[in-house]
Write a protein that holds these residues in place. Structure first.
Motif, PDB file in Angstrom:
ATOM      1  N   TYR A  20       0.839  -1.202   0.000  1.00  0.00           N
ATOM      2  CA  TYR A  20       0.000   0.000   0.000  1.00  0.00           C
ATOM      3  C   TYR A  20       0.872   1.250   0.000  1.00  0.00           C
ATOM      4  CZ  TYR A  20      -3.137   3.714   1.333  1.00  0.00           C
ATOM      5  OH  TYR A  20      -3.828   4.898   1.346  1.00  0.00           O
TER       6      TYR A  20
ATOM      7  N   LYS B 240      -0.571   2.703  -3.061  1.00  0.00           N
ATOM      8  CA  LYS B 240      -1.768   3.392  -2.554  1.00  0.00           C
ATOM      9  C   LYS B 240      -3.053   2.698  -3.004  1.00  0.00           C
ATOM     10  CE  LYS B 240       0.715   6.560  -0.525  1.00  0.00           C
ATOM     11  NZ  LYS B 240       2.067   6.028  -0.766  1.00  0.00           N
ATOM     12  N   ASN B 241      -2.986   1.398  -3.262  1.00  0.00           N
ATOM     13  CA  ASN B 241      -4.169   0.630  -3.640  1.00  0.00           C
ATOM     14  C   ASN B 241      -5.055   0.460  -2.416  1.00  0.00           C
ATOM     15  OD1 ASN B 241      -6.058  -1.332  -4.345  1.00  0.00           O
ATOM     16  ND2 ASN B 241      -4.628  -2.522  -5.563  1.00  0.00           N
ATOM     17  N   PRO B 242      -6.294   0.994  -2.430  1.00  0.00           N
ATOM     18  CA  PRO B 242      -7.150   0.916  -1.232  1.00  0.00           C
ATOM     19  C   PRO B 242      -7.499  -0.513  -0.831  1.00  0.00           C
ATOM     20  CG  PRO B 242      -8.388   1.744  -3.127  1.00  0.00           C
ATOM     21  CD  PRO B 242      -6.945   1.724  -3.531  1.00  0.00           C
TER      22      PRO B 242
ATOM     23  N   LYS C 271      -5.106  -1.654   1.880  1.00  0.00           N
ATOM     24  CA  LYS C 271      -5.436  -1.096   3.200  1.00  0.00           C
ATOM     25  C   LYS C 271      -6.603  -1.857   3.815  1.00  0.00           C
ATOM     26  CE  LYS C 271      -6.681   3.203   5.568  1.00  0.00           C
ATOM     27  NZ  LYS C 271      -7.008   4.639   5.418  1.00  0.00           N
ATOM     28  N   GLN C 272      -7.609  -2.168   3.005  1.00  0.00           N
ATOM     29  CA  GLN C 272      -8.759  -2.927   3.487  1.00  0.00           C
ATOM     30  C   GLN C 272      -8.330  -4.286   4.030  1.00  0.00           C
ATOM     31  OE1 GLN C 272     -11.844  -3.560   0.518  1.00  0.00           O
ATOM     32  NE2 GLN C 272     -12.626  -5.357   1.602  1.00  0.00           N
TER      33      GLN C 272
END
Length: 702
Positions: free
Chosen positions: A312, A316-318, A321-322
């Motif tokens: 991430y 910055k791939n959401p 994070k999930q």
């Protein structure tokens, strides 16, 4: 490391194919269990699972070994772990059968071993299995002479085959005892050669060309369609992808990043991921990450939290994070003790059936979700016939954005529908009979999870993650780490037990260094150094330049192994090499860095030729090829600057600093009253300081 193994396996198979009185204790609590054996006082949940078998099991120890010697009986050494599905199957088929138990009790001394508490014993007999059958796994069942020297080892046996094997060795012991002894000597010699492999002792220069070869040999093994290595079953191997991320950061090699993102995307979509409760299963039985072997292990989830956090930070791939948030929610909910300790695993089985807790029938989902069911069913590939053994594993073939577009939903509305539906099913699932929990806490695995929380805090800044990390570190210091630096491996019911192994030290050292990097609290560096000093005094082989897996104070087994190869968990030696390099850099201990170089030199040919299984070593080689930067942030705003720094993926930077200069030599004379300065250094040489993170980043190209 070059391993030279003679034709022992072939000789043994020819020999064995050509060769063709203790009572079970009655349970003192009559009416509850008809049998109780010597495992009843064990703290291991796995051993406790077998405490009421009619087999007269003993834990590993002098009592069992002396009994075998005094009665001149062969040993059965059966090794497994609490979450192991096929261990449960073999227990039910064979070890709960009184006829099988009678044969075992009359002719053998039977020992049960929890491989997670005693990986040193497991590794010995696993090597035997590879020599004699070419494969390994659990349950691992070995036949050995009364002194522990092996004559055979293999994995799961159905009942009829187990009986045939037992009778075969009963006959050999009676009629061809000398041949058995000869085989045991040859096998022991063979596994000792594996453990004492030849290491390269020469000056080695680590170059970008060498690293390109390592990368090429590694990437050739990657499945670019489904991710992971190009084979099945598929195991998460986070150290491979952490190496690839670092190689990408240094070279910009596009396929290195593609290998990582493909793997993380496919794993997150697959059945190996728990789409309702978060967290990953141990492995996928197929090449598409669809059908998991349902047990959940702490060590996988700790490492995968670190990996998804790093990914991430770069992409910055959401989704990443999930995955981190959901996995840590699972760990907090189901794997965390009030003491701050983390439990070891969740079983694959519930109510005697593998995966029952996790799978669904279409009718169940329909009745629970009503109007929302059709979209959920389609998104997670749920069918009336079932997508696995008549039931359904939840897995995705597309992203939520792709599904929303195809089904005609606004993306935000679709995500809301799916999240609501997942929560409905999760609440219902909580009412099911849960899989068994192995609630012992292992120091090495706790440290992997501690580092996972620390890395998640570093990337996402959630203070709860840091609180969890600090609580676990406090538990380790209070319960597992002794005043002299000695570590206990296992903790359960308030009791610490089993002298620690090399990975208990190595992973704790790495976790404590990571804690320093996010807190700038120097106690964690000094505590890590204290553990390293103990490891060097009790585990290090000066002649071979590597660490033994067991302490010099431990009981003497038939061989003393050195763990070299990275697998689903990095090798303790590659982890200790990282610890030496990190501490050597932070504490200005060149002798540590020199030891790390010697260790890496010893396996440098393996790193190049067998890259997937030496990928954690590959990270150490990156450090020697592209020397890291030491970035010191000193002043009142050090924490704010550190957080700003962590918005970028800069893995070849070692951060240090704080509001004051502290005790580290590199921070000496760097405090300026009323200002916060950033010093970009390399090999103790520093550029002129700056007062903004973007300016400091520009200095990394010097």
């Amino acid at each position: 490391m070059n391993r030279k193994v003679s034709g022992i396996s072939f000789l043994l198979l020819i020999l064995l194919s050509a060769s063709c009185n203790s009572q079970t204790q009655k349970n003192i609590n009559k009416g509850k269990h008809p049998y109780t054996n010597q495992l009843i006082n064990s703290t291991s949940p796995y051993l406790q699972q077998h405490a009421h078998n009619p087999v007269n099991w003993y834990p590993w120890g002098e009592e069992a070994l002396n009994k075998a010697k005094n009665e001149d009986k062969l040993l059965i050494i059966s090794i497994g772990y609490a979450a192991c599905h096929w261990c449960h199957v073999m227990e039910h088929e064979s070890f709960e059968d009184t006829a099988v138990a009678r044969i075992m009790n009359e002719n053998f001394v039977a020992i049960k071993v929890d491989r997670e508490e005693r990986p040193d014993i497991d590794q010995i007999y696993m090597n035997v299995a590879y020599l004699t059958t070419g494969k390994g796994g659990w349950p691992l069942n070995a036949i050995a002479m009364p002194d522990g020297k092996p004559v055979f080892a293999a994995t799961y046996f159905p009942k009829d085959e187990w009986l045939r094997m037992l009778n075969h060795f009963i006959g050999l012991k009676k009629n061809e005892a000398e041949k058995l002894k000869s085989v045991s000597e040859q096998l022991t010699e063979g596994i000792q050669r594996l453990d004492y492999g030849d290491f390269i002792e020469k000056e080695t220069e680590f170059t970008k060309e060498n690293m390109a070869e390592v990368y090429k040999n590694l990437v050739n093994e990657i499945d670019f369609n489904q991710g992971g290595l190009n084979k099945a079953p598929k195991f998460p191997m986070p150290n491979i992808h952490q190496f690839l991320l670092r190689y990408y950061a240094q070279t910009g090699e596009a396929d290195a990043l593609k290998a990582v993102t493909t793997t993380l995307d496919k794993m997150a979509a697959g059945g190996i991921y728990d789409h309702l409760g978060g967290g990953f299963a141990r492995y996928s039985t197929d090449a598409m990450w669809k059908v998991p072997h349902f047990e959940k292990m702490l060590y996988d989830n700790g490492q995968l939290v670190s990996l998804y956090s790093e990914a991430y930070q770069l992409t910055k791939n959401p989704l990443y994070k999930q995955i981190v948030e959901e996995t840590l929610a699972f760990v907090e909910r189901e794997m965390t003790d009030v003491s701050g300790a983390f439990y070891s695993s969740l079983d694959a089985d519930s109510e005697g059936e593998e995966g029952k807790y996790y799978v669904w029938r279409m009718g169940e989902v329909d009745s629970l979700l009503v109007d929302d069911a059709s979209s959920f069913l389609e998104y997670y590939n749920i069918t009336r016939a079932g997508n696995w053994e008549g039931k359904n594993i939840l897995y995705r073939r597309e992203s939520s954005a792709e599904a929303a577009e195809r089904l005609g939903f606004p993306e935000e509305a679709f995500d809301s529908l799916i999240n609501h539906s997942r929560n409905v099913l999760l609440q219902v699932r909580k009412t099911r009979v849960r899989p068994g929990l192995d609630d012992k806490s292992l120091t090495a695995w706790n440290s992997l999870m501690l580092k996972g929380y620390t890395d998640a805090y570093r990337v996402f800044g959630n203070p709860e993650y840091l609180q969890r990390a600090l609580a676990n570190a406090a538990f380790l210091r209070k319960k597992q780490i002794q005043k002299d630096g000695r570590i206990y491996r296992s903790f359960k019911n308030g009791t610490s037990s089993v002298n620690g192994f090399a990975d208990d030290y190595s992973f704790t050292i790495e976790a404590f260094v990571a804690l320093y990097q996010v807190t700038f609290d120097e106690q964690w560096l000094f505590e890590a150094d204290r553990l390293m000093k103990y490891a060097l005094a009790h585990f290090y082989d000066e002649k071979g330049g590597m660490f033994y897996y067991t302490s010099g104070d431990d009981e003497k087994l038939i061989t003393r192994s050195r763990e070299i190869t990275d697998n689903v968990i990095p090798a303790s030696n590659s982890s200790l090499a990282k610890g030496l390099f990190l501490l050597g850099t932070y504490l200005y201990k060149q002798e540590y860095i020199d030891r790390a170089r010697r260790m890496l030199t010893g396996v440098s040919e393996n790193v190049a030729k067998q890259a997937p299984y030496f990928s954690n070593w590959g990270i150490v080689e990156i450090w020697f090829t592209w020397p890291p930067y030491e970035v010191a942030i000193v002043g009142d705003h050090a924490e704010a600057f550190r957080k700003e720094w962590e918005t970028q993926y800069l893995p070849n930077v070692f951060l240090l600093g704080g509001k004051s200069e502290g005790k580290l030599e590199l921070l000496e004379n760097k405090k300026v009253e009323g200002a916060t300065y950033i010093y970009v250094c390399q090999d103790k040489m520093c550029k002129f300081p700056v007062q903004a993170v973007p300016e400091a980043v520009k200095l990394l190209t010097w």
